[in-house]
Scaffold this motif. Structure first.
Motif, PDB file in Angstrom:
ATOM      1  N   ARG A   1     -16.028  66.351  27.343  1.00  0.00           N
ATOM      2  CA  ARG A   1     -16.046  64.882  27.038  1.00  0.00           C
ATOM      3  C   ARG A   1     -17.018  64.106  27.241  1.00  0.00           C
ATOM      4  N   PHE A   2     -17.153  63.148  26.277  1.00  0.00           N
ATOM      5  CA  PHE A   2     -18.136  62.045  26.246  1.00  0.00           C
ATOM      6  C   PHE A   2     -17.877  60.539  26.326  1.00  0.00           C
ATOM      7  N   VAL A   3     -18.175  59.839  26.887  1.00  0.00           N
ATOM      8  CA  VAL A   3     -17.937  58.584  27.461  1.00  0.00           C
ATOM      9  C   VAL A   3     -18.641  57.468  27.225  1.00  0.00           C
ATOM     10  N   THR A   4     -18.506  56.439  26.436  1.00  0.00           N
ATOM     11  CA  THR A   4     -19.267  55.247  26.319  1.00  0.00           C
ATOM     12  C   THR A   4     -19.789  54.840  27.324  1.00  0.00           C
ATOM     13  N   ASP A   5     -20.996  54.040  27.600  1.00  0.00           N
ATOM     14  CA  ASP A   5     -21.288  53.300  28.839  1.00  0.00           C
ATOM     15  C   ASP A   5     -20.931  52.086  28.952  1.00  0.00           C
ATOM     16  N   GLN A   6     -19.846  51.769  28.229  1.00  0.00           N
ATOM     17  CA  GLN A   6     -18.906  50.529  28.424  1.00  0.00           C
ATOM     18  C   GLN A   6     -17.247  50.967  28.390  1.00  0.00           C
ATOM     19  N   PRO A   7     -16.878  51.613  29.152  1.00  0.00           N
ATOM     20  CA  PRO A   7     -15.508  52.221  29.279  1.00  0.00           C
ATOM     21  C   PRO A   7     -14.470  51.166  29.679  1.00  0.00           C
ATOM     22  N   ALA A   8     -14.701  50.045  29.915  1.00  0.00           N
ATOM     23  CA  ALA A   8     -13.796  49.145  30.317  1.00  0.00           C
ATOM     24  C   ALA A   8     -12.459  48.970  29.300  1.00  0.00           C
ATOM     25  N   ALA A   9     -12.798  49.121  28.212  1.00  0.00           N
ATOM     26  CA  ALA A   9     -11.712  48.762  27.213  1.00  0.00           C
ATOM     27  C   ALA A   9     -10.776  50.163  27.036  1.00  0.00           C
ATOM     28  N   LEU A  10     -11.335  51.080  27.741  1.00  0.00           N
ATOM     29  CA  LEU A  10     -10.416  52.376  27.517  1.00  0.00           C
ATOM     30  C   LEU A  10      -8.904  52.277  28.436  1.00  0.00           C
ATOM     31  N   GLY A  11      -7.982  52.778  27.827  1.00  0.00           N
ATOM     32  CA  GLY A  11      -6.684  53.018  28.520  1.00  0.00           C
ATOM     33  C   GLY A  11      -5.809  51.888  28.736  1.00  0.00           C
ATOM     34  N   GLN A  12      -6.038  50.935  27.750  1.00  0.00           N
ATOM     35  CA  GLN A  12      -5.209  49.637  27.492  1.00  0.00           C
ATOM     36  C   GLN A  12      -5.151  49.118  25.987  1.00  0.00           C
ATOM     37  N   GLY A  13      -4.144  48.138  25.806  1.00  0.00           N
ATOM     38  CA  GLY A  13      -4.156  47.857  24.676  1.00  0.00           C
ATOM     39  C   GLY A  13      -3.496  48.581  23.712  1.00  0.00           C
ATOM     40  N   THR A  14      -3.546  48.221  22.356  1.00  0.00           N
ATOM     41  CA  THR A  14      -2.975  49.119  21.262  1.00  0.00           C
ATOM     42  C   THR A  14      -3.843  50.089  20.579  1.00  0.00           C
ATOM     43  N   ILE A  15      -3.215  51.030  20.299  1.00  0.00           N
ATOM     44  CA  ILE A  15      -3.961  52.316  19.619  1.00  0.00           C
ATOM     45  C   ILE A  15      -3.165  52.797  18.645  1.00  0.00           C
ATOM     46  N   THR A  16      -3.997  53.200  17.355  1.00  0.00           N
ATOM     47  CA  THR A  16      -2.972  54.005  16.493  1.00  0.00           C
ATOM     48  C   THR A  16      -3.701  55.347  16.352  1.00  0.00           C
ATOM     49  N   LEU A  17      -2.890  56.387  15.872  1.00  0.00           N
ATOM     50  CA  LEU A  17      -3.220  57.705  15.529  1.00  0.00           C
ATOM     51  C   LEU A  17      -3.471  57.898  14.410  1.00  0.00           C
ATOM     52  N   THR A  18      -4.825  58.629  13.699  1.00  0.00           N
ATOM     53  CA  THR A  18      -5.355  58.775  12.618  1.00  0.00           C
ATOM     54  C   THR A  18      -5.442  60.336  12.400  1.00  0.00           C
ATOM     55  N   PHE A  19      -5.403  61.003  11.260  1.00  0.00           N
ATOM     56  CA  PHE A  19      -5.998  62.442  11.106  1.00  0.00           C
ATOM     57  C   PHE A  19      -7.117  62.205  10.011  1.00  0.00           C
ATOM     58  N   PRO A  20      -7.995  62.559  10.214  1.00  0.00           N
ATOM     59  CA  PRO A  20      -9.430  62.341   9.148  1.00  0.00           C
ATOM     60  C   PRO A  20      -9.425  63.570   8.348  1.00  0.00           C
ATOM     61  N   GLU A  21      -8.720  64.582   8.594  1.00  0.00           N
ATOM     62  CA  GLU A  21      -8.537  65.730   7.632  1.00  0.00           C
ATOM     63  C   GLU A  21      -7.242  66.015   7.511  1.00  0.00           C
ATOM     64  N   GLU A  22      -6.745  66.316   6.162  1.00  0.00           N
ATOM     65  CA  GLU A  22      -5.286  66.545   5.808  1.00  0.00           C
ATOM     66  C   GLU A  22      -4.753  67.692   6.835  1.00  0.00           C
ATOM     67  N   ILE A  23      -3.769  67.610   7.206  1.00  0.00           N
ATOM     68  CA  ILE A  23      -2.808  68.854   7.987  1.00  0.00           C
ATOM     69  C   ILE A  23      -1.510  69.020   6.906  1.00  0.00           C
ATOM     70  N   ALA A  24      -1.619  70.042   6.060  1.00  0.00           N
ATOM     71  CA  ALA A  24      -0.523  70.421   5.326  1.00  0.00           C
ATOM     72  C   ALA A  24       0.842  70.863   5.808  1.00  0.00           C
ATOM     73  N   ASN A  25       0.529  71.388   7.116  1.00  0.00           N
ATOM     74  CA  ASN A  25       2.097  71.667   7.871  1.00  0.00           C
ATOM     75  C   ASN A  25       2.449  70.571   8.497  1.00  0.00           C
ATOM     76  N   PRO A  26       3.587  69.812   8.413  1.00  0.00           N
ATOM     77  CA  PRO A  26       3.949  68.634   8.922  1.00  0.00           C
ATOM     78  C   PRO A  26       4.412  69.015  10.311  1.00  0.00           C
ATOM     79  N   GLY A  27       4.694  70.036  10.787  1.00  0.00           N
ATOM     80  CA  GLY A  27       5.320  70.665  12.039  1.00  0.00           C
ATOM     81  C   GLY A  27       4.098  70.502  12.908  1.00  0.00           C
ATOM     82  N   VAL A  28       2.903  70.833  12.436  1.00  0.00           N
ATOM     83  CA  VAL A  28       1.796  71.075  13.134  1.00  0.00           C
ATOM     84  C   VAL A  28       1.334  69.474  13.293  1.00  0.00           C
ATOM     85  N   ARG A  29       1.133  68.810  12.386  1.00  0.00           N
ATOM     86  CA  ARG A  29       0.887  67.239  12.438  1.00  0.00           C
ATOM     87  C   ARG A  29       1.705  66.602  13.487  1.00  0.00           C
ATOM     88  N   GLY A  30       3.045  66.883  13.299  1.00  0.00           N
ATOM     89  CA  GLY A  30       3.928  66.130  14.238  1.00  0.00           C
ATOM     90  C   GLY A  30       3.892  66.470  15.671  1.00  0.00           C
TER      91      GLY A  30
END
Length: 210
Positions: A35-64
């Motif tokens: 793991r690598f962590v920013t030198d300003q980690p205070a924003a981590l672990g709070q607020g809203t976050i969304t999931l993205t998949f930068p590369e396509e995953i053809a199998n929907p079961g894997v993605r899910g």
């Protein structure tokens, strides 16, 4: 806000079902996490976050399976996971792969070549997997490595946190099941979040169960 260094090797997004012969003995290795962590980690672990998949995953079961596993861990950390990217203060980019560890010509399983799509990547003698995982061991060793990486970024796209988990197994291991694999890798990746910058740790799968 920058991390100390990016991962040296990109991780494929497609996790294929590999048609490999079963090992003489079932193998389930430990999960290794870096793991690598920013030198300003205070924003981590709070607020809203969304999931993205930068590369396509053809199998929907894997993605899910990986979306559910990562979402669960993020929620337990204190995040509110949202589907609308425009409403999220942070994003978690998910990549995953399952790569074959090629057998040596004499039939013994070797520690070097790992299939990467149509080409072959080389970890070397555990290099890239870190010091905690031994990919040797002949017929009783692993023949695939499953990976999960997540990169958490802020609204401007600046990296706040990156983690990679790798799990060597034989294809007849219970952890070859995609749902079990996704939950185990996600649990390892976010254990003691955010962790130390540049740290690598090895976790036994028995310690990662609910």
């Amino acid at each position: 806000m920058t991390l100390s260094r990016p991962f040296a090797r990109p991780i494929l997004a497609a996790l294929a079902v590999l048609a490999l012969p079963a090992c003489a003995g079932t193998y389930t290795g430990p999960v290794e996490v870096t793991r690598f962590v920013t030198d300003q980690p205070a924003a981590l672990g709070q607020g809203t976050i969304t999931l993205t998949f930068p590369e396509e995953i053809a199998n929907p079961g894997v993605r899910g399976a990986f979306a559910e596993a990562v979402s669960r861990e993020l929620s337990q950390l204190g995040y509110t996971v949202v589907m609308d990217e425009t409403a999220a203060r942070q994003s978690a980019a998910i990549r995953t792969s399952r790569n074959e560890i090629a057998a040596a010509e004499d039939g013994r399983r070797g520690p070097v070549d790992v299939g990467v799509g149509g080409s072959t990547g080389t970890f070397g003698s555990g290099v890239g997997l870190g010091v905690g995982i031994n990919l040797g061991g002949g017929d009783d060793g692993p023949n695939v490595v499953t990976e999960l990486s997540v990169r958490i970024s802020d609204e401007l796209g600046e990296s706040l946190w990156e983690g990679r988990a790798q799990h060597p197994i034989s294809v007849d291991s219970d952890y070859a099941n995609i749902e079990i694999s996704a939950r185990t890798l996600a649990a390892a990746l976010f254990r003691d979040f955010p962790g130390g910058n540049g740290e690598t740790m090895t976790l036994d799968v028995d310690d990662l169960q609910d």
